[in-house]
Design an enzyme around this catalytic site. Sequence first.
Site, mmCIF file in Angstrom:
data_model
loop_
_atom_site.group_PDB
_atom_site.id
_atom_site.type_symbol
_atom_site.label_atom_id
_atom_site.label_comp_id
_atom_site.label_asym_id
_atom_site.label_seq_id
_atom_site.Cartn_x
_atom_site.Cartn_y
_atom_site.Cartn_z
ATOM 1 N N ASP A 11 0.871 -1.180 0.000
ATOM 2 C CA ASP A 11 0.000 0.000 0.000
ATOM 3 C C ASP A 11 0.904 1.224 0.000
ATOM 4 O O ASP A 11 1.717 1.402 0.916
ATOM 5 C CB ASP A 11 -0.896 0.013 1.241
ATOM 6 C CG ASP A 11 -1.941 -1.090 1.213
ATOM 7 O OD1 ASP A 11 -2.396 -1.447 0.119
ATOM 8 O OD2 ASP A 11 -2.291 -1.596 2.289
ATOM 9 N N ASP A 130 -13.577 -3.076 -2.197
ATOM 10 C CA ASP A 130 -13.483 -2.829 -0.758
ATOM 11 C C ASP A 130 -14.915 -2.778 -0.228
ATOM 12 O O ASP A 130 -15.699 -1.921 -0.636
ATOM 13 C CB ASP A 130 -12.794 -1.492 -0.471
ATOM 14 C CG ASP A 130 -11.366 -1.437 -0.999
ATOM 15 O OD1 ASP A 130 -10.728 -2.502 -1.088
ATOM 16 O OD2 ASP A 130 -10.892 -0.326 -1.338
#
Length: 253
Positions: A11, A130
Amino acid sequence: MLAKRIIPCLDIRDGQTVKGVNFVNIKNVGDPVELGAEYARQGADELVFLDITASHEKRKTFASLVERIAQNINIPFTVGGGISEMADADTLLAAGADKVSVNSAAVRRPDLISELAHNFGSQFVTVAIDARQETDGQWVVTVNGGRIPTEKRLFEWAREAQERGAGEILFTSMNHDGCKSGFACEALARLSQELSIPVIASGGAGTMEHFRDVFNKGKADAGLAASIFHFHEIAIPDLKNYLAQNNVPIRLI
């Protein structure tokens, strides 16, 4: 049976690898070029790079950083964050990405999936989802790094993404992300049952047993994790040996 895949995730924020809990409380964990190279050496099956603030900040993914990482690894490389049109994917492919991951832009304009699949092939297109499970049990799809809930629901959106040409689904449970309490195996098993394309599980990895469960109970094709690898809590070779000993088909070095 195809070998299950172990996928470390980088990330990225401001050019550095970061990690948070439930998408917040984010802190730096290291240089992405060095981390990517180390994971490739350890035997990771693939690497995922997600520019986690690109969509929220309305900018493009750092192509120069993608290029530097790609030059230092020899495993398939998926890149996501800020991809909203064909030109973005073209730039990342030229920089060394093997696949692109689309999320927020695809939710807002689903035709993007079809366009990418038509021009580059489905194997090039990962649709990242998500989602957060609400108190009524519904899985609500979110955008902008989990900041904004939408009217889409996980299973319906995953099926639509597949129909539009997605080559695989990367599902992150926001309820489990960073908590190290195990993956969302029930939701993953349903996704795997309803889809004919591979499902990558993300959110919740804390122990080797969690990976065993996500492959056996969750029926996932791949397990993605970040902090347990970044903080040296689990080494990829140890994890793969454990899975092999527990009859999970896995590629050993």
